[in-house]
Design an enzyme around this catalytic site. Sequence first.
Site, short mmCIF file in Angstrom:
data_model
loop_
_atom_site.label_atom_id
_atom_site.label_comp_id
_atom_site.label_asym_id
_atom_site.label_seq_id
_atom_site.Cartn_x
_atom_site.Cartn_y
_atom_site.Cartn_z
N TYR A 204 -48.06 -46.02 77.53
CA TYR A 204 -46.91 -45.30 78.05
C TYR A 204 -46.90 -43.90 77.45
O TYR A 204 -46.87 -43.72 76.24
CB TYR A 204 -45.61 -46.03 77.70
CG TYR A 204 -44.37 -45.34 78.21
CD1 TYR A 204 -44.07 -45.36 79.56
CD2 TYR A 204 -43.50 -44.67 77.36
CE1 TYR A 204 -42.94 -44.73 80.05
CE2 TYR A 204 -42.37 -44.03 77.84
CZ TYR A 204 -42.09 -44.07 79.19
OH TYR A 204 -40.98 -43.44 79.67
N ARG A 294 -51.34 -40.99 102.18
CA ARG A 294 -50.42 -40.87 103.32
C ARG A 294 -49.57 -39.64 103.16
O ARG A 294 -49.64 -38.96 102.14
CB ARG A 294 -49.49 -42.09 103.32
CG ARG A 294 -48.79 -42.21 101.95
CD ARG A 294 -47.72 -43.27 101.92
NE ARG A 294 -47.33 -43.60 100.56
CZ ARG A 294 -46.42 -42.96 99.86
NH1 ARG A 294 -45.82 -41.89 100.36
NH2 ARG A 294 -46.11 -43.35 98.64
P1 ADP Z 1 -45.89 -46.05 92.16
O1 ADP Z 1 -47.17 -46.48 92.83
O2 ADP Z 1 -44.85 -47.09 92.17
O3 ADP Z 1 -45.47 -44.70 92.63
P2 ADP Z 1 -46.96 -44.77 89.76
O4 ADP Z 1 -48.18 -45.29 89.09
O5 ADP Z 1 -47.11 -43.56 90.60
O6 ADP Z 1 -46.32 -45.94 90.63
O7 ADP Z 1 -45.84 -44.52 88.68
C1 ADP Z 1 -44.49 -44.30 89.05
C2 ADP Z 1 -43.77 -43.57 87.93
O8 ADP Z 1 -43.80 -44.37 86.74
C3 ADP Z 1 -44.41 -42.26 87.50
O9 ADP Z 1 -43.96 -41.19 88.31
C4 ADP Z 1 -43.95 -42.14 86.07
O10 ADP Z 1 -42.63 -41.65 85.98
C5 ADP Z 1 -43.96 -43.56 85.60
N1 ADP Z 1 -45.25 -43.89 84.95
C6 ADP Z 1 -46.30 -44.51 85.50
N2 ADP Z 1 -47.32 -44.66 84.61
C7 ADP Z 1 -46.90 -44.08 83.46
C8 ADP Z 1 -47.46 -43.93 82.15
N3 ADP Z 1 -48.68 -44.41 81.85
N4 ADP Z 1 -46.73 -43.30 81.19
C9 ADP Z 1 -45.49 -42.84 81.47
N5 ADP Z 1 -44.90 -42.97 82.68
C10 ADP Z 1 -45.58 -43.58 83.67
P1 ADP Z 2 -43.44 -40.88 97.79
O1 ADP Z 2 -44.67 -41.25 96.98
O2 ADP Z 2 -43.75 -40.37 99.14
O3 ADP Z 2 -42.50 -40.06 97.04
P2 ADP Z 2 -42.00 -43.37 97.42
O4 ADP Z 2 -42.79 -43.90 96.27
O5 ADP Z 2 -40.60 -42.95 97.20
O6 ADP Z 2 -42.76 -42.23 98.18
O7 ADP Z 2 -42.06 -44.44 98.57
C1 ADP Z 2 -41.61 -44.15 99.86
C2 ADP Z 2 -41.38 -45.44 100.61
O8 ADP Z 2 -42.60 -46.12 100.80
C3 ADP Z 2 -40.45 -46.40 99.91
O9 ADP Z 2 -39.67 -47.07 100.87
C4 ADP Z 2 -41.41 -47.36 99.23
O10 ADP Z 2 -40.82 -48.59 98.99
C5 ADP Z 2 -42.54 -47.41 100.22
N1 ADP Z 2 -43.83 -47.66 99.57
C6 ADP Z 2 -44.52 -46.81 98.79
N2 ADP Z 2 -45.67 -47.37 98.35
C7 ADP Z 2 -45.71 -48.60 98.87
C8 ADP Z 2 -46.65 -49.71 98.80
N3 ADP Z 2 -47.78 -49.63 98.08
N4 ADP Z 2 -46.36 -50.83 99.46
C9 ADP Z 2 -45.23 -50.91 100.19
N5 ADP Z 2 -44.31 -49.94 100.31
C10 ADP Z 2 -44.54 -48.80 99.66
#
Ligand code: ADP
Ligand code: ADP
Length: 454
Positions: A204, A294
Amino acid sequence: MRKQNKILIANRGEIAVRIIRACKELGIPCVAVYSTADKESLHVKLADEAICIGGPRGGDSYLNINNIISSAIATGCNSIHPGYGFLAENDKFIELLERCNLTFIGPGSETVRNLGDKVLAKQIAKSVGIPVIEGSDGAVESLEEAQKVASKIGFPLLIKATAGGGGKGISIIYNHDELIKMFELTKMEAEANFGNSDVYLEKYIEKPHHIEVQFLVDHFGNSIYFPERDCSIQRRNQKMIEESPSPFVTEALRKELGEAAIRLAKASGYTNAGTVEFIVDEEKNYYFLEVNTRIQVEHPLTEAITGVDLVKEQIRIAYNDELALKQEELFLSGHALECRITAEDPNKNFMPAPGLVKNLVMPGGPGVRIDTHLYNDYEIPAHYDSLLAKLIVWAPTRKEAIRKMRVALEQFIIDGIKSNIEILYLIMHNTNYVRGYYDTGFIKVFWETLKGEF
Ligand code: ADP
Ligand code: ADP
Ligand code: MG
């Protein structure tokens, strides 16, 4: 020019409306799909044609691959725009379209499969010299294995779903006891949300910024990256306010992140629009986070500061047009902010609060953009995401953009439901936010100082 082209939009809500606008401006006929719960939704009314694809549950309609493909064929579409969420990152869906000779407006199935696996994506990033966050080598099969990795990388750490998205399937772990408690639970959450229980561990990073780079690649190997978006104002790992450019990123870092994003895109055989997400720590060290294959929710920020219509570019690229824009021709102008307005009750732990929209009054004026599917007397269905509208402002400077956002939020009235508008308004007045001093922990601290007063 493209008589034979016709697009089915496999989505709903504001993003379906956004895509319809791009289709109309390009003169391409478009077809909306809808669930029985969305019969009265705006995208159904605005599209050239609309076709019902099933019941309210996602699996019955917007995730129902058979119904969507047969609808495309029945309405004479040659292409499908997936929007975000639902099937946008489903490689099996894309593969089926490829076999049915339907153009998917997005990257190829193989690219989506490889980058959609966050562990594999991390390996690809590493192979092109992008720093990655220390963690497990791939998915972690058992608690014992997780404990070994934890002893090596230390706490705090994150357990993350390899197929994760939308901020779901992520748990923060501060010690061994929590690891024991949360390991199986996170796997179950991953299985429930993504149909895949695989998880991996990652160190983290404390007080980080979420910085991401939008890029475009055409079928001729031309590519372009855009100035970064800062999406650090998050609640439970879900974005709430975004801006571009980031107040935290220097010109040199902008270039470095952009070039890293393009290296990664090239290494994964990418075409069309995508975003590489990075974590940037307090010392401005950056690390690969994930790739979203996307269009993203916050894409209008980039459109506001560059004048490029990203959805139109997606469509053009999918139809084998060459990228019209070159990197050296792209200029960043001014500053843009986006607020995500959601039907959530801040006083009830942000519980979704759907209902009947009354007395809707939306802001306007120069530099104000609203992407929404709302209209007066629209009944928000309870089955979907709580995002109601995206409010985007543009101004020459960050300070002016903040002032514009304050005014716009004041003039955004939605009666009949609960929303987060007032929280967004308060954040726009927070000293640290205004100064640009914030990281992904901002909302947690902000909320704690507000307790009982809101
Ligand atoms: P998602 O696929 O749900 O978007 P991400 O891997 O992009 O997941 O992570 C979502 C958010 O979680 C990041 O924008 C960040 O705020 C937090 N996060 C993810 N991984 C880390 C990390 N290794 N250290 C700190 N924050 C993290
Ligand atoms: P962005 O990365 O565009 O900021 P979000 O993480 O906020 O988007 O996700 C946008 C929408 O897409 C949300 O409704 C989220 O639940 C959905 N979403 C994003 N990643 C996934 C995934 N891997 N599987 C299913 N739904 C997803
Ligand atoms: Mg992400």
